[in-house]
Design a protein around this motif. Structure first.
Motif, PDB file in Angstrom:
ATOM      1  N   LYS A  74     -20.253  51.322 -38.537  1.00  0.00           N
ATOM      2  CA  LYS A  74     -19.142  50.629 -37.884  1.00  0.00           C
ATOM      3  C   LYS A  74     -19.641  49.361 -37.206  1.00  0.00           C
ATOM      4  O   LYS A  74     -20.401  49.423 -36.235  1.00  0.00           O
ATOM      5  N   LEU A  75     -19.204  48.219 -37.734  1.00  0.00           N
ATOM      6  CA  LEU A  75     -19.574  46.950 -37.127  1.00  0.00           C
ATOM      7  C   LEU A  75     -18.908  46.788 -35.770  1.00  0.00           C
ATOM      8  O   LEU A  75     -19.484  46.219 -34.849  1.00  0.00           O
TER       9      LEU A  75
ATOM     10  N   VAL B 119      -5.683  59.957 -40.853  1.00  0.00           N
ATOM     11  CA  VAL B 119      -6.581  61.077 -41.148  1.00  0.00           C
ATOM     12  C   VAL B 119      -6.431  61.459 -42.615  1.00  0.00           C
ATOM     13  O   VAL B 119      -5.326  61.499 -43.158  1.00  0.00           O
ATOM     14  N   VAL B 120      -7.550  61.743 -43.264  1.00  0.00           N
ATOM     15  CA  VAL B 120      -7.556  62.196 -44.646  1.00  0.00           C
ATOM     16  C   VAL B 120      -8.278  63.535 -44.719  1.00  0.00           C
ATOM     17  O   VAL B 120      -9.279  63.754 -44.039  1.00  0.00           O
ATOM     18  N   VAL B 121      -7.741  64.457 -45.515  1.00  0.00           N
ATOM     19  CA  VAL B 121      -8.315  65.794 -45.652  1.00  0.00           C
ATOM     20  C   VAL B 121      -9.070  65.937 -46.965  1.00  0.00           C
ATOM     21  O   VAL B 121     -10.103  66.582 -47.045  1.00  0.00           O
TER      22      VAL B 121
ATOM     23  N   ASP C 219     -14.086  57.074 -41.167  1.00  0.00           N
ATOM     24  CA  ASP C 219     -15.330  57.848 -41.212  1.00  0.00           C
ATOM     25  C   ASP C 219     -15.689  58.327 -42.616  1.00  0.00           C
ATOM     26  O   ASP C 219     -16.671  59.055 -42.776  1.00  0.00           O
ATOM     27  N   VAL C 220     -14.942  57.939 -43.617  1.00  0.00           N
ATOM     28  CA  VAL C 220     -15.150  58.432 -44.981  1.00  0.00           C
ATOM     29  C   VAL C 220     -15.885  57.378 -45.798  1.00  0.00           C
ATOM     30  O   VAL C 220     -15.403  56.251 -45.926  1.00  0.00           O
TER      31      VAL C 220
ATOM     32  N   PHE D  16     -22.797  55.074 -36.484  1.00  0.00           N
ATOM     33  CA  PHE D  16     -23.402  55.447 -37.760  1.00  0.00           C
ATOM     34  C   PHE D  16     -23.079  56.896 -38.090  1.00  0.00           C
ATOM     35  O   PHE D  16     -23.334  57.802 -37.287  1.00  0.00           O
ATOM     36  N   LEU D  17     -22.500  57.108 -39.271  1.00  0.00           N
ATOM     37  CA  LEU D  17     -22.138  58.439 -39.732  1.00  0.00           C
ATOM     38  C   LEU D  17     -22.769  58.694 -41.083  1.00  0.00           C
ATOM     39  O   LEU D  17     -22.913  57.790 -41.913  1.00  0.00           O
ATOM     40  N   LEU D  18     -23.102  59.960 -41.327  1.00  0.00           N
ATOM     41  CA  LEU D  18     -23.716  60.364 -42.583  1.00  0.00           C
ATOM     42  C   LEU D  18     -22.980  61.588 -43.123  1.00  0.00           C
ATOM     43  O   LEU D  18     -22.765  62.558 -42.391  1.00  0.00           O
TER      44      LEU D  18
END
Length: 870
Positions: free
Chosen positions: A628-629, A187-189, A200-201, A583-585
């Protein structure tokens, strides 16, 4: 053989096969756990009893010993976590043996041999619904002097990660559905000001954890060296003879350095922030590479967020460590030592942490056995430093937390040597050499750095469905460089710079779910404010006293950089939208209002400059996506903007002839605005990761520096930067792990409107950097690491007349080893194992302008230390 002897052999055989784990397991069969550097539970390496013949008398004696060695579990504590629940088993008499794990249907079974339940409520334990997806946790005695713990899941067996201390085991339990999940979600903040999985970044991210930092301290405690060896895109390790990180850019541009979200970097741009960070206070470091405005300005190259250590969940934990170092090319005068102590714990709603360290560093010597002189004043050579981190936290309830953090650093230098200025009279570029002067200082302080940061944080997990975080902070600093004899030169005096200032500000951010989109979308929004004061007078010393007996007797202070005040107010909003499982935006906007105040002043040379107020506005955007493949591999792309105001000290201290008024020369003071484009692919799997990315960014009005008469001059011109970065880490098996990073960046600017683009100086563009490491868990208690650093050459800027010297390549090898002895760890490090004679990039590029800065790197150096926790 009787039943008792058979039971003893069975327990011993089982215990010998299992090592202390830090794993996630959901398979059907019992699986041996993997080694953990934190956990020390068995005094001997694995023994296979089928290959050992023991007389009956030895077996009986061994049986008696084992019957007495039963660990009494006196407390089972459950703590909720974001992933599930944390279970801590504590003992009072003996460490717990390694657990054995198996799975039956939806239940994960943990067997702990040679243990008994001695709980205040009896010999059994059960907790109903401790976390979502977990039906119950049960602990009961098992046959054969052991304890059985059953983790019952709703639809599938929970997963667990285990870490250990001397008298406790901690089980991090989650209800992950299957072993196909990635072993650990990193996890990154920093990237979005709220917790996000790295996958997710849509940015290039590097995370350095506590274990990596502790490993690197085997060879160095200088954070400039550690980051230079671990972070792709960040400049290679700088020279320890100089306290500055002036030739350590991030992708060719400036990085904002934060500590727990508090900005350490000042507008004055001393580049000494990393020199004042003690690695012992760090829990992890998150580096976002590429321009960003998520925390405001000054991050045109990215953000380095240093997150300090957290209090332990135990009632009391004490850490002690001590280290000794010596040059193997010239042991005399080179000894260094440091000692640190840390105390932390939790009592009810209150938790605390205190870390104190003292370091005493001697001289450093190059591979030829020659003394390396200090080249900047206040470096780590012949220095004494103190570092303190104190934290106190209050958890008022499950939703609210208040934490006060205090961080202090003081490093002072007491050296008898300066860099000999006479080498400038010798043809060719010479190696910097020491000149013994034995100076006495009167009327002022020794060269060095002092920094204080106070930070108050409040968080509430649920205010009308949103999560709130508020922060107020204060930072104060003083940086004193070494005195130099400029008589007959640019300043025509014996002077030194004493920079100082303070910064105070606050941050308020709110994370609001957006259920009308879906339950995986949220908006982070808020406001930042900071007020910063900087000034840097010159201390002028008596030339008569200096010539007579090398006494630096202060006569007066004269203006070098006048007091200037910077106010910044920023409003921001950042959307994190998970459109589908694949898919994330992400996207956001920040509006910044910047004000600068400068009073009328007279330069060091007597030129009057009219002060005034300047105001800037900047609105910047970012948008990025992740596709994400599959569960392990993802593609990411982003467009991001960053901005910064130039270092006003660089303008005000030596303004060009046409600069007569702060308000009339806006081109010099106009903000830098950067547009960045990035594409990449990232993979994370059990025991490994890989990333490949490419970037291109431009700014219509950049910020570069050229040297005139030994003093830097600000250059404002259009700039473009581009490069490629890659990193791979993978565990080959239970014993071997390897990894590598590669980073290459180039750039040009166009100083004349009618001219061509020219290569940017190596002050900003560092050469190709390649790192590689191989680690081996040689035995359960002994690990070894070899790490390699190659820095390539660069001559583009030299051939174009921008640099005064071309950069030559070099190759360095370090050896690091950890051996668990007793209750602690013996740490061994050999820096520059091959004793290579080389000059870091910093020395080569600055030495091209002034040979007194051309200091060699240290030669082979041996360090040994011991660390213990209890």
């Amino acid at each position: 053989m009787n039943n008792q002897q058979h039971l003893v052999l069975t327990l011993a055989f089982t215990s010998a096969l299992v090592a202390a784990p830090a794993w996630s397991q959901t398979t059907e069969e019992p699986t041996p756990a993997q080694p953990s550097s934190e956990m020390q539970v068995e005094p001997e390496p694995p023994i296979y009893l089928k290959d050992v013949e023991l007389p009956l008398t030895s077996i009986e004696a061994w049986s008696t010993q084992w019957a007495q060695a039963i660990a009494q579990i006196t407390n089972i504590q459950l703590n909720p976590t974001a992933q599930g629940v944390e279970m801590v088993l504590e003992t009072l008499n003996l460490p717990l043996a390694s657990p054995i794990v198996s799975v039956v249907d939806n239940t994960l079974i943990i067997e702990i041999p040679d243990a008994a339940l001695a709980l205040p409520g009896g010999s059994e334990f059960r907790a109903e619904r401790p976390a979502p997806g977990i039906v119950a946790i049960e602990a009961t005695p098992s046959t054969g002097n052991g304890v059985q713990i059953r983790l019952i899941g709703e639809t599938s067996a929970p997963t667990v990660q285990v870490t250990g201390r001397d008298r406790s085991l901690t089980f991090s339990i989650s209800s992950a559905p299957s072993s196909a999940e990635i072993e650990e979600i990193e996890v990154v903040v920093t990237a979005g000001r709220t917790a996000q999985a790295v996958q997710d970044v849509p940015r290039s991210i590097t995370i350095i954890n506590r274990q990596q930092i502790e490993t690197q301290t085997n060879v160095t405690r200088d954070m400039r060296q550690i980051l230079g060896k671990l972070v792709p895109g960040f400049g290679p390790p700088t020279n320890e003879a100089n306290p500055r990180s002036i030739v350590q850019s991030l992708r060719g541009r400036s990085a904002a350095i934060l500590i727990d979200g508090v900005p350490l970097t000042s507008n004055y741009g001393l580049d000494r922030e990393l020199r004042t960070i003690d690695p012992d206070i760090i829990e992890r470091i998150e580096i976002v590479r590429g321009p960003t405005a998520i925390y405001g300005g000054q991050a045109t190259g990215g953000v380095i967020n240093i997150i300090t250590r957290r209090p332990t969940g135990r009632s009391l934990e004490v850490n002690l460590d001590a280290n000794l170092g010596v040059s193997l090319t010239h042991p005399r005068d080179s000894f260094s030592n440091d000692f640190g102590v840390g105390v932390s714990g939790t009592e009810g709603i209150f938790d605390y942490l205190l870390s104190v360290r003292r370091e005493d560093r001697g001289a450093i010597f190059d591979a030829q056995g020659d003394r390396i002189p200090d080249t900047g004043g206040g470096s780590l050579i012949d220095s004494e430093t103190y570092s303190i981190l104190a934290k106190a936290g209050f958890n008022f309830d499950e939703q609210q937390r208040l934490q006060l953090t205090f961080n202090f650093y003081d490093g002072r230098q007491d050296t008898r040597f300066i860099s000999d200025p006479s080498i400038r009279q010798i043809p060719g570029i010479q190696k910097a050499r020491p000149l013994a002067v034995n100076p006495t200082i009167r009327g002022t302080d020794r060269a060095g750095d002092r920094r204080l940061v106070a930070n108050l944080n409040y968080s509430h997990e649920d205010i009308l469905g949103s999560r709130l975080q508020a922060q107020a902070y204060y930072r104060d600093y003083t940086s004193i460089v070494g005195a130099e004899d400029f008589r007959g030169g640019f300043f025509d005096a014996i002077v030194r710079q004493r920079a100082g200032g303070d910064k105070w500000g606050g941050q308020l951010q709110i994370e609001t779910p957006l259920p009308f989109l879906n339950d995986r979308t949220n908006l982070v929004w808020g406001v930042d404010y900071v007020r910063e004061n900087n000034k840097a007078p010159f201390e002028v010393f008596d030339p008569v006293s200096f010539d007579r007996d090398n006494t630096l007797r202060k006569l007066e202070e004269r203006t070098f950089v006048p007091l200037h005040i910077l106010n910044q107010l920023g409003l921001f909003a950042q959307l994190q939208w998970e459109i589908s499982d694949n898919f994330l935006l992400n996207g956001g906007v920040r509006h910044e209002r910047i004000g600068v105040e400068v009073e009328d002043y007279t330069t060091f040379f007597g030129r009057p400059i009219q002060g005034g107020n300047l105001n800037f506005n900047a609105t910047v955007f970012n948008i990025g996506s992740v596709y994400k493949l599959d569960e392990a591999v993802s593609l990411f792309a982003s467009f991001s903007q960053g901005f910064s105001v130039p270092a006003f000290g660089g303008i005000l201290r030596n303004p060009p002839a046409e600069f007569t008024s702060v308000r009339q020369n806006l081109r010099l003071t106009e903000a830098v605005k950067v547009n960045n484009y990035e594409l990449g692919i990232r993979g994370q799997w059990q025991g490994g990761q890989a990333t490949l990315s490419g970037f291109y960014n431009t700014s219509d009005l950049g910020e570069d520096y050229a040297f005139t008469g030994g003093v830097s001059r600000l250059v404002r011109a259009p700039e473009r930067f581009y490069g490629i970065e890659a990193s791979v880490d993978t565990r080959l098996n239970n014993s071997w792990q390897v990894g590598t990073t590669v980073s290459w960046v180039e750039g040009e600017n166009k100083e004349e409107e009618s001219g061509d683009y020219l290569p940017i100086s190596t002050f900003s563009i560092q050469p190709l950097k390649w790192t590689f490491y191989v680690e081996n868990q040689t035995t359960r208690r002994w690990s070894n690491r070899l790490q390699f650093l190659f820095v390539g050459g660069r001559d583009r800027a030299f051939k174009a007349g921008v640099d005064n010297a071309e950069i030559n390549p070099y190759f360095v090898v370090d050896y690091l080893s950890n051996i668990q002895i007793g209750s602690g760890t013996l740490q061994i490090g050999i820096q520059n194992l091959l004793n290579s004679q080389y000059f870091p990039v910093h020395s080569q590029v600055v030495g091209g302008f002034n040979e007194t800065f051309n200091a060699a790197a240290r030669g082979i150096t041996f360090t040994v230390g011991y660390q213990i926790r209890f």
